[in-house]
Scaffold this motif. Structure first.
Motif, PDB file in Angstrom:
ATOM      1  N   GLY A 188       0.789  -1.094   0.031  1.00  0.00           N
ATOM      2  CA  GLY A 188       0.079   0.113  -0.057  1.00  0.00           C
ATOM      3  C   GLY A 188       0.821   1.211   0.023  1.00  0.00           C
ATOM      4  O   GLY A 188       0.578   2.377  -0.514  1.00  0.00           O
ATOM      5  N   SER A 189       1.854   1.239   0.639  1.00  0.00           N
ATOM      6  CA  SER A 189       2.787   2.523   0.716  1.00  0.00           C
ATOM      7  C   SER A 189       3.350   2.710  -0.459  1.00  0.00           C
ATOM      8  O   SER A 189       3.243   3.956  -1.015  1.00  0.00           O
ATOM      9  CB  SER A 189       3.833   2.282   1.764  1.00  0.00           C
ATOM     10  OG  SER A 189       4.869   1.319   1.404  1.00  0.00           O
ATOM     11  N   GLU A 190       3.706   1.921  -1.372  1.00  0.00           N
ATOM     12  CA  GLU A 190       4.299   2.197  -2.809  1.00  0.00           C
ATOM     13  C   GLU A 190       3.117   2.797  -3.658  1.00  0.00           C
ATOM     14  O   GLU A 190       3.359   3.743  -4.303  1.00  0.00           O
ATOM     15  CB  GLU A 190       4.801   0.926  -3.465  1.00  0.00           C
ATOM     16  CG  GLU A 190       5.269   1.092  -4.840  1.00  0.00           C
ATOM     17  CD  GLU A 190       5.988  -0.057  -5.282  1.00  0.00           C
ATOM     18  OE1 GLU A 190       6.008  -0.332  -6.613  1.00  0.00           O
ATOM     19  OE2 GLU A 190       6.574  -0.783  -4.426  1.00  0.00           O
ATOM     20  N   LYS A 191       1.754   2.156  -3.454  1.00  0.00           N
ATOM     21  CA  LYS A 191       0.690   2.615  -4.275  1.00  0.00           C
ATOM     22  C   LYS A 191       0.249   4.033  -3.776  1.00  0.00           C
ATOM     23  O   LYS A 191       0.138   4.977  -4.621  1.00  0.00           O
ATOM     24  CB  LYS A 191      -0.537   1.783  -4.085  1.00  0.00           C
ATOM     25  CG  LYS A 191      -0.218   0.430  -4.768  1.00  0.00           C
ATOM     26  CD  LYS A 191       0.001   0.468  -6.277  1.00  0.00           C
ATOM     27  CE  LYS A 191       0.194  -1.063  -6.603  1.00  0.00           C
ATOM     28  NZ  LYS A 191       0.844  -1.233  -8.148  1.00  0.00           N
ATOM     29  N   LEU A 192       0.425   4.494  -2.539  1.00  0.00           N
ATOM     30  CA  LEU A 192       0.377   5.533  -1.948  1.00  0.00           C
ATOM     31  C   LEU A 192       1.098   6.749  -2.599  1.00  0.00           C
ATOM     32  O   LEU A 192       0.845   7.885  -2.805  1.00  0.00           O
ATOM     33  CB  LEU A 192       0.216   5.659  -0.525  1.00  0.00           C
ATOM     34  CG  LEU A 192      -0.095   7.118   0.185  1.00  0.00           C
ATOM     35  CD1 LEU A 192      -1.295   7.363  -0.159  1.00  0.00           C
ATOM     36  CD2 LEU A 192       0.294   6.940   1.601  1.00  0.00           C
ATOM     37  N   GLY A 193       2.310   6.334  -2.839  1.00  0.00           N
ATOM     38  CA  GLY A 193       3.526   7.255  -3.419  1.00  0.00           C
ATOM     39  C   GLY A 193       3.046   7.475  -4.848  1.00  0.00           C
ATOM     40  O   GLY A 193       3.201   8.708  -5.179  1.00  0.00           O
ATOM     41  N   VAL A 194       2.661   6.731  -5.612  1.00  0.00           N
ATOM     42  CA  VAL A 194       2.131   6.876  -6.901  1.00  0.00           C
ATOM     43  C   VAL A 194       1.125   7.688  -6.902  1.00  0.00           C
ATOM     44  O   VAL A 194       1.097   8.442  -7.634  1.00  0.00           O
ATOM     45  CB  VAL A 194       1.877   5.419  -7.757  1.00  0.00           C
ATOM     46  CG1 VAL A 194       1.383   5.630  -8.998  1.00  0.00           C
ATOM     47  CG2 VAL A 194       3.199   4.681  -7.835  1.00  0.00           C
ATOM     48  N   GLY A 195       0.274   7.652  -5.819  1.00  0.00           N
ATOM     49  CA  GLY A 195      -1.027   8.434  -5.982  1.00  0.00           C
ATOM     50  C   GLY A 195      -0.784   9.899  -5.657  1.00  0.00           C
ATOM     51  O   GLY A 195      -1.184  10.871  -6.465  1.00  0.00           O
ATOM     52  N   MET A 196       0.055   9.999  -4.729  1.00  0.00           N
ATOM     53  CA  MET A 196       0.511  11.410  -4.377  1.00  0.00           C
ATOM     54  C   MET A 196       1.493  11.980  -5.550  1.00  0.00           C
ATOM     55  O   MET A 196       1.348  13.164  -5.750  1.00  0.00           O
ATOM     56  CB  MET A 196       1.297  11.336  -3.155  1.00  0.00           C
ATOM     57  CG  MET A 196       0.824  10.956  -1.873  1.00  0.00           C
ATOM     58  SD  MET A 196      -0.623  12.145  -1.371  1.00  0.00           S
ATOM     59  CE  MET A 196       0.642  13.378  -1.059  1.00  0.00           C
ATOM     60  N   ARG A 197       2.165  11.198  -6.327  1.00  0.00           N
ATOM     61  CA  ARG A 197       3.007  11.820  -7.468  1.00  0.00           C
ATOM     62  C   ARG A 197       1.917  12.160  -8.473  1.00  0.00           C
ATOM     63  O   ARG A 197       2.376  13.334  -8.974  1.00  0.00           O
ATOM     64  CB  ARG A 197       3.989  10.622  -7.830  1.00  0.00           C
ATOM     65  CG  ARG A 197       4.709  11.305  -8.874  1.00  0.00           C
ATOM     66  CD  ARG A 197       5.679  10.414  -9.744  1.00  0.00           C
ATOM     67  NE  ARG A 197       6.236  10.897 -10.970  1.00  0.00           N
ATOM     68  CZ  ARG A 197       6.929  10.219 -11.648  1.00  0.00           C
ATOM     69  NH1 ARG A 197       7.143   8.968 -11.516  1.00  0.00           N
ATOM     70  NH2 ARG A 197       7.473  10.749 -12.986  1.00  0.00           N
ATOM     71  N   ILE A 198       0.992  11.539  -8.692  1.00  0.00           N
ATOM     72  CA  ILE A 198      -0.140  11.768  -9.843  1.00  0.00           C
ATOM     73  C   ILE A 198      -0.928  13.148  -9.310  1.00  0.00           C
ATOM     74  O   ILE A 198      -1.085  14.142  -9.987  1.00  0.00           O
ATOM     75  CB  ILE A 198      -1.108  10.639 -10.027  1.00  0.00           C
ATOM     76  CG1 ILE A 198      -0.410   9.551 -10.723  1.00  0.00           C
ATOM     77  CG2 ILE A 198      -2.252  11.101 -10.742  1.00  0.00           C
ATOM     78  CD1 ILE A 198      -0.934   8.167 -11.067  1.00  0.00           C
ATOM     79  N   ALA A 199      -1.333  13.174  -8.109  1.00  0.00           N
ATOM     80  CA  ALA A 199      -1.789  14.472  -7.557  1.00  0.00           C
ATOM     81  C   ALA A 199      -0.803  15.675  -7.667  1.00  0.00           C
ATOM     82  O   ALA A 199      -1.315  16.538  -8.054  1.00  0.00           O
ATOM     83  CB  ALA A 199      -2.349  14.406  -5.950  1.00  0.00           C
ATOM     84  N   ILE A 200       0.410  15.548  -7.510  1.00  0.00           N
ATOM     85  CA  ILE A 200       1.329  16.401  -7.407  1.00  0.00           C
ATOM     86  C   ILE A 200       1.470  17.053  -8.908  1.00  0.00           C
ATOM     87  O   ILE A 200       1.698  18.197  -9.136  1.00  0.00           O
ATOM     88  CB  ILE A 200       2.439  16.212  -6.787  1.00  0.00           C
ATOM     89  CG1 ILE A 200       2.468  16.160  -5.251  1.00  0.00           C
ATOM     90  CG2 ILE A 200       3.698  17.202  -7.232  1.00  0.00           C
ATOM     91  CD1 ILE A 200       3.417  15.655  -4.562  1.00  0.00           C
ATOM     92  N   GLU A 201       1.361  16.234  -9.859  1.00  0.00           N
ATOM     93  CA  GLU A 201       1.638  16.302 -11.239  1.00  0.00           C
ATOM     94  C   GLU A 201       0.643  16.963 -11.519  1.00  0.00           C
ATOM     95  O   GLU A 201       0.565  17.977 -12.535  1.00  0.00           O
ATOM     96  CB  GLU A 201       1.890  15.073 -12.188  1.00  0.00           C
ATOM     97  CG  GLU A 201       3.013  14.269 -11.749  1.00  0.00           C
ATOM     98  CD  GLU A 201       4.385  14.812 -12.826  1.00  0.00           C
ATOM     99  OE1 GLU A 201       4.118  15.720 -13.521  1.00  0.00           O
ATOM    100  OE2 GLU A 201       5.519  14.156 -12.377  1.00  0.00           O
TER     101      GLU A 201
END
Length: 115
Positions: free
Chosen positions: A40-53
């Motif tokens: 879950g932490s890896e997927k959370l990181g990808v989600g945060m990256r998408i939000a920031i993008e």
């Protein structure tokens, strides 16, 4: 055997049991194959990256449009153009991140199937 030695032996035994359980995957979320793969932490990181993008693209486009408007005196036209271009850049960045994540997931699935 002294009390301290018995406690140390008991601690060693318990640590060994915990390591074995960890190696077997006991207590991990279903679908996890060890480490952070599928975690879950890896997927959370990808989600945060998408939000920031998304946010960064829109804000940068609007900011550059606003600055160009002030410099050229064309309010609000370059702001609107900058906002639209920023949205386009943000969505293309999100698409690129999603495609890279899909390729990585597919490679992990293929590697698991080969094992």
């Amino acid at each position: 055997m002294t009390e301290d030695e018995r406690k140390a032996d008991e601690l060693d035994r318990r640590l060994k049991d915990v390591r074995q359980a960890y190696d077997k995957g006991v207590g991990k979320p279903s679908g996890s194959t060890g480490g952070n793969a599928g975690g879950g932490s890896e997927k959370l990181g990808v989600g945060m990256r998408i939000a920031i993008e998304l946010v960064a693209g829109v804000v940068a486009g609007a900011f550059l449009g606003l600055m160009a408007d002030q410099w050229l005196g064309t309010k609000p036209w370059l702001l609107i153009v900058g906002f639209i271009l920023g949205c386009g850049a943000a969505f293309s960045n999100v698409y690129r991140v999603a495609q890279a994540e899909e390729r990585r997931d597919k490679a992990e699935r293929d590697a698991r199937l080969k094992k």
